[in-house]
Design an enzyme around this catalytic site. Sequence first.
Site, mmCIF file in Angstrom:
data_model
loop_
_atom_site.group_PDB
_atom_site.id
_atom_site.type_symbol
_atom_site.label_atom_id
_atom_site.label_comp_id
_atom_site.label_asym_id
_atom_site.label_seq_id
_atom_site.Cartn_x
_atom_site.Cartn_y
_atom_site.Cartn_z
ATOM 1 N N GLU A 1 1.008 -1.203 -0.029
ATOM 2 C CA GLU A 1 0.074 0.177 -0.049
ATOM 3 C C GLU A 1 0.816 1.269 0.020
ATOM 4 O OE1 GLU A 1 -3.359 1.027 -0.172
ATOM 5 O OE2 GLU A 1 -2.318 2.997 -0.165
ATOM 6 N N GLY B 1 -7.053 1.119 3.792
ATOM 7 C CA GLY B 1 -8.317 1.652 3.583
ATOM 8 C C GLY B 1 -8.738 2.107 2.219
ATOM 9 N N CYS C 1 -12.225 4.240 0.095
ATOM 10 C CA CYS C 1 -13.505 4.154 0.598
ATOM 11 C C CYS C 1 -13.077 4.896 2.190
ATOM 12 C CB CYS C 1 -13.826 2.840 0.695
ATOM 13 S SG CYS C 1 -14.994 2.416 1.957
ATOM 14 N N LYS D 1 -19.852 9.975 4.776
ATOM 15 C CA LYS D 1 -20.654 9.622 5.439
ATOM 16 C C LYS D 1 -20.682 10.428 6.677
ATOM 17 C CE LYS D 1 -21.607 8.249 2.215
ATOM 18 N NZ LYS D 1 -21.033 7.992 0.878
ATOM 19 N N GLY E 1 -21.243 17.742 -12.444
ATOM 20 C CA GLY E 1 -21.355 16.390 -12.536
ATOM 21 C C GLY E 1 -22.463 16.100 -11.362
ATOM 22 N N ILE F 1 -21.277 11.111 -6.667
ATOM 23 C CA ILE F 1 -20.306 12.074 -5.733
ATOM 24 C C ILE F 1 -20.969 13.547 -5.615
ATOM 25 C CG2 ILE F 1 -18.193 13.152 -5.471
ATOM 26 C CD1 ILE F 1 -16.893 10.550 -6.444
ATOM 27 N N GLY G 1 -16.630 11.257 -12.638
ATOM 28 C CA GLY G 1 -16.354 9.824 -12.746
ATOM 29 C C GLY G 1 -15.111 9.356 -12.287
ATOM 30 N N ALA H 1 -17.496 0.085 -3.090
ATOM 31 C CA ALA H 1 -16.711 -0.627 -1.992
ATOM 32 C C ALA H 1 -16.967 -2.262 -1.805
ATOM 33 C CB ALA H 1 -16.559 -0.102 -0.880
ATOM 34 N N HIS I 1 -42.609 -4.593 13.112
ATOM 35 C CA HIS I 1 -43.590 -3.519 12.684
ATOM 36 C C HIS I 1 -43.366 -2.919 14.072
ATOM 37 C CE1 HIS I 1 -46.925 -1.051 12.109
ATOM 38 N NE2 HIS I 1 -47.292 -1.183 13.395
HETATM 39 P P1 NAD Z 1 -20.696 9.283 -11.659
HETATM 40 O O1 NAD Z 1 -20.385 8.565 -13.074
HETATM 41 O O2 NAD Z 1 -21.866 8.598 -10.710
HETATM 42 O O3 NAD Z 1 -21.268 10.412 -12.143
HETATM 43 C C1 NAD Z 1 -20.671 11.496 -13.023
HETATM 44 C C2 NAD Z 1 -21.591 12.458 -13.700
HETATM 45 O O4 NAD Z 1 -20.888 13.507 -14.306
HETATM 46 C C3 NAD Z 1 -22.680 11.758 -14.666
HETATM 47 O O5 NAD Z 1 -24.004 11.923 -14.437
HETATM 48 C C4 NAD Z 1 -22.134 12.299 -15.957
HETATM 49 O O6 NAD Z 1 -23.143 12.267 -16.701
HETATM 50 C C5 NAD Z 1 -21.798 13.960 -15.573
HETATM 51 N N1 NAD Z 1 -20.560 14.314 -16.482
HETATM 52 C C6 NAD Z 1 -19.693 13.848 -17.119
HETATM 53 N N2 NAD Z 1 -18.865 14.753 -17.739
HETATM 54 C C7 NAD Z 1 -19.495 15.952 -17.394
HETATM 55 C C8 NAD Z 1 -19.436 17.281 -17.674
HETATM 56 N N3 NAD Z 1 -18.261 17.545 -18.421
HETATM 57 N N4 NAD Z 1 -20.161 18.222 -17.348
HETATM 58 C C9 NAD Z 1 -21.042 18.112 -16.462
HETATM 59 N N5 NAD Z 1 -21.489 16.724 -16.139
HETATM 60 C C10 NAD Z 1 -20.697 15.879 -16.634
HETATM 61 O O7 NAD Z 1 -19.467 9.506 -11.030
HETATM 62 P P2 NAD Z 1 -19.075 10.104 -9.684
HETATM 63 O O8 NAD Z 1 -20.066 10.700 -9.164
HETATM 64 O O9 NAD Z 1 -17.850 11.007 -9.935
HETATM 65 O O10 NAD Z 1 -18.498 8.910 -8.872
HETATM 66 C C11 NAD Z 1 -17.515 7.844 -9.164
HETATM 67 C C12 NAD Z 1 -17.723 6.581 -8.915
HETATM 68 O O11 NAD Z 1 -17.689 6.518 -7.447
HETATM 69 C C13 NAD Z 1 -19.109 5.993 -9.485
HETATM 70 O O12 NAD Z 1 -18.810 4.812 -9.856
HETATM 71 C C14 NAD Z 1 -20.001 6.001 -7.982
HETATM 72 O O13 NAD Z 1 -20.774 4.849 -8.129
HETATM 73 C C15 NAD Z 1 -18.721 5.787 -6.893
HETATM 74 N N6 NAD Z 1 -19.299 6.338 -5.849
HETATM 75 C C16 NAD Z 1 -20.241 5.530 -5.266
HETATM 76 C C17 NAD Z 1 -21.013 6.057 -3.936
HETATM 77 C C18 NAD Z 1 -22.072 5.275 -3.043
HETATM 78 O O14 NAD Z 1 -22.138 4.426 -3.466
HETATM 79 N N7 NAD Z 1 -22.622 6.018 -2.215
HETATM 80 C C19 NAD Z 1 -20.529 7.351 -3.605
HETATM 81 C C20 NAD Z 1 -19.551 8.005 -4.268
HETATM 82 C C21 NAD Z 1 -19.114 7.532 -5.276
#
Ligand code: NAD
Length: 448
Positions: A31, A36, A39, A48, A175, A179, A257, A304, A435
């Site tokens: 690592e 960790g 996540c 969270k 986005g 997130i 993303g 995760a 319930h």
């Molecule tokens: P995401 O893919 O969930 O969302 C990215 C969003 O940005 C999409 O809706 C996309 O259409 C939009 N987008 C892309 N390019 C853009 C642009 N130039 N202008 C405006 N919008 C644009 O990605 P994320 O939110 O970055 O999350 C990353 C990963 O982490 C995901 O796989 C997510 O599932 C994971 N994650 C999960 C949790 C959870 O389970 N609660 C929490 C945080 C992250």
Amino acid sequence: MYNLAIIGGGPAGYTAAAEASKAGMSVLLFEKDTLGGTCLNIGCIPTKTLLYSAKQYYNACNAQKYGVSAENVSFDYLKMQQRKQKVVRKLIAGIKQQLQQCAIVQAEAVVKSWSETQITIEAAGEQYEAEKLLICTGSRNFVPPIDGIKDNPFVWDSTDALNAKELPQSIVIVGGGVIGMEFATLYHELGVEVTVVEAMPRILPNLDEDCVNLLVEKYTKQGIKIFVDTKVLSLDGNRVATSAGELSADRVLVCVGRRANLSGLEALEGLEIQRGTVKVNEFMQTSLSNVFAAGDVTGCMMLAHVASRQAEVAVGRMLKRIPLQRIAYNAIPSVVYTNPEIASVGLTERDLTSADCVLPIDCEVHQLPMAYSGRFVAENEGENGLCKVIIDKKNKTVLGVHCIGNPASEFIAAASFAVRMGYTVHEFKQVVFPHPTVSEILRETIDK
Ligand code: NAD
């Protein structure tokens, strides 16, 4: 020589390390940063923790609807941050405890050579040998190629946002994915002026449309500005040029993303990479017989809980456990920690009915407002919510469940169980729910 080398100590890496060493394998875990992974350090857990602090403040400010008056409610963001660090430290200590049987090297690992019987890895100038390798290198924030984003001091990624000691007064979030919407929730509840810019026709594009519409309705009413179908064209300092006009704020948070981390793997000649991720089979085996991969680096659902399950499957395969396990990707739950939460599992209505659908299954959709649950009404004054169940019309099995309403995150596992086991409506109806709990909405909706 070790039986197994693991690169990356996130949920995939530490789960595999614990599982393999428990089964008697000699394990070496690399690592480069902190155990960790994303996540625990800069993802699920710190967000969270901060979201929970924000919810406490928000609920205190809105307590009058429950007959409670609280005056001069305030918060200290630095204290929220300190608590977040304490939670993270505690959980990391728990992981270290689980890994007592493993050798841990805290340095960046680079694969030096590969053969079917031996892999050589270098870290901090030392060389290590192992029979098998598990790649758990995770993912990193993607920076889109938009003019003015790189090296812009006003631009944050999610890590910057999590570590900031002070709150901005206003923020543009680029986005509207998972997130983006979780940060929108955090900042809004703490009084920051929030604008979300989403390129697709709706935020959270992969989730159930009706659930997302309820969230958008609530957030818009509360003052969060949401621009959909909107492209970010360029940035100039804190000014964001978009296809819907210019926006500006104290900070611009970019969350569009994540991308797999593939560096250090170059010597693995023949390792098949597909769309920027390590290609794996159903047992998490890569194109090289003694090399496995698990977690975000495989690109199959960056969650995760998927990572840790993939790690278990990979170790099961290495140990040739019978029967061989696979991951039921059709029954992976997911939660977006907005307020209210959206939780789902399985197929959506859109997966089954849209013009471009890949699975032409004849389905029926049952749905009920969350208000059919007495506990929900008691604890969610003035709130709406929805529970939707997708059922295969022919054999009556539960294919998907989608809920918006607190605490959907806490009962979606029951729905995952039904989807995973292929329960029919008749079988699900025989399960008794306590319930009064909000979980009863699942049974009510299925029974409708
Ligand atoms: P995401 O893919 O969930 O969302 C990215 C969003 O940005 C999409 O809706 C996309 O259409 C939009 N987008 C892309 N390019 C853009 C642009 N130039 N202008 C405006 N919008 C644009 O990605 P994320 O939110 O970055 O999350 C990353 C990963 O982490 C995901 O796989 C997510 O599932 C994971 N994650 C999960 C949790 C959870 O389970 N609660 C929490 C945080 C992250």
